[in-house]
Design an enzyme around this catalytic site. Sequence first.
Site, PDB file in Angstrom:
ATOM      1  N   CYS A 115       0.812  -1.222   0.000  1.00  0.00           N
ATOM      2  CA  CYS A 115       0.000   0.000   0.000  1.00  0.00           C
ATOM      3  C   CYS A 115       0.844   1.270   0.000  1.00  0.00           C
ATOM      4  CB  CYS A 115      -0.936   0.006   1.205  1.00  0.00           C
ATOM      5  SG  CYS A 115      -2.081  -1.384   1.239  1.00  0.00           S
ATOM      6  N   HIS A 252      -3.721   7.284   2.134  1.00  0.00           N
ATOM      7  CA  HIS A 252      -4.046   5.974   1.582  1.00  0.00           C
ATOM      8  C   HIS A 252      -5.448   5.609   2.054  1.00  0.00           C
ATOM      9  CE1 HIS A 252      -4.171   1.752   0.838  1.00  0.00           C
ATOM     10  NE2 HIS A 252      -3.885   1.388   2.066  1.00  0.00           N
ATOM     11  N   ASN A 282     -10.127  -0.283  -0.396  1.00  0.00           N
ATOM     12  CA  ASN A 282      -8.662  -0.224  -0.337  1.00  0.00           C
ATOM     13  C   ASN A 282      -8.098  -0.774  -1.646  1.00  0.00           C
ATOM     14  OD1 ASN A 282      -5.935  -0.473   0.187  1.00  0.00           O
ATOM     15  ND2 ASN A 282      -6.193  -1.374   2.211  1.00  0.00           N
TER      16      ASN A 282
END
Length: 325
Positions: A115, A252, A282
Amino acid sequence: MSVVRTAVTGVGSYLPPHIVTNEELSKTVDTSDEWIIERTGIRQRHKAADDQPTSDLAVEAALRALADAGKTAADVDLIIVATTTPDNTFPATAAIVQKKLGAPVGIAFDVQAVCSGFVYAMSVADGFVARGHSKCALVIGAEEMTRLMDWEDRTTCVLFGDGAGAFVLEPREGQGTKDDQGLLGFALRCDGSKTDLLYVDGGPSTTGTVGHLRMTGNQVFRHAVVNISEAIVAATEAASIAIPDVDWFVPHQANARIIRGVGERLGLDENRVISTVDLHANTSAASIPLAMDTAIKDGRIKRGDLVVIEAMGGGLTWGACAFRL
């Protein structure tokens, strides 16, 4: 003092058209729309078609970013793809993107920091652009996280989606101050002792399989809030700016609770924090440019604004970057 800065001159994103709502998931997974929203803030995610590899998503985002910058694939001399779901073990997805774009021979490779990959890739690209080794770079975050899901594990499969986002980076002359357009400061971190908190249980040299994503959610949440907050402070200090000076924070998009937790810890104005996790879940390395593109297109983020991006992912890796758009 005159310096060369790496400036973001174009932003673009792409989401595959197939949307999977929480209600749809609840028909096959032991969960509910209310349960997912309460714990994550996610309402839907996008899922790539079976014949749509990560490189296809990356190319669509790249073309849109190039158009936004007034450039074409012929101008590109560096492609970095941040991904944890490559088309193949090798070659790099960046090489495949180069081919599909029709870009000329240049530099192309992938960055794998899960990520945090997009923040890491931005730092790597800065090393090329600001030092005169690239005149037009593409940094792409592209992921098909749904390929890694165990669809019987309701604690993880509801969290992730597919998508891609891209920045075009070009050199710009600055005066070496915080008022310059371009990348101003970074903070990158990794704590390999925490690999067991977020990982995929497969790989070429271990199981010979792709594997499924595994996560200890409560521990990841705790580390995320603390670590991301530290990285934001370090990146702003490296850029010689104060947190109240920042116009927009683009985190994020992992979980609405993490975004809120970081905001509360640092005393951020929630009206200056971009959150799009409800729309695409996500998407790992793709989530920052996806959120950034959304906020530019809807008029919130404007040219000249001071922006901080941040992320944390498996590794554990985390980091932040401050820049003036």
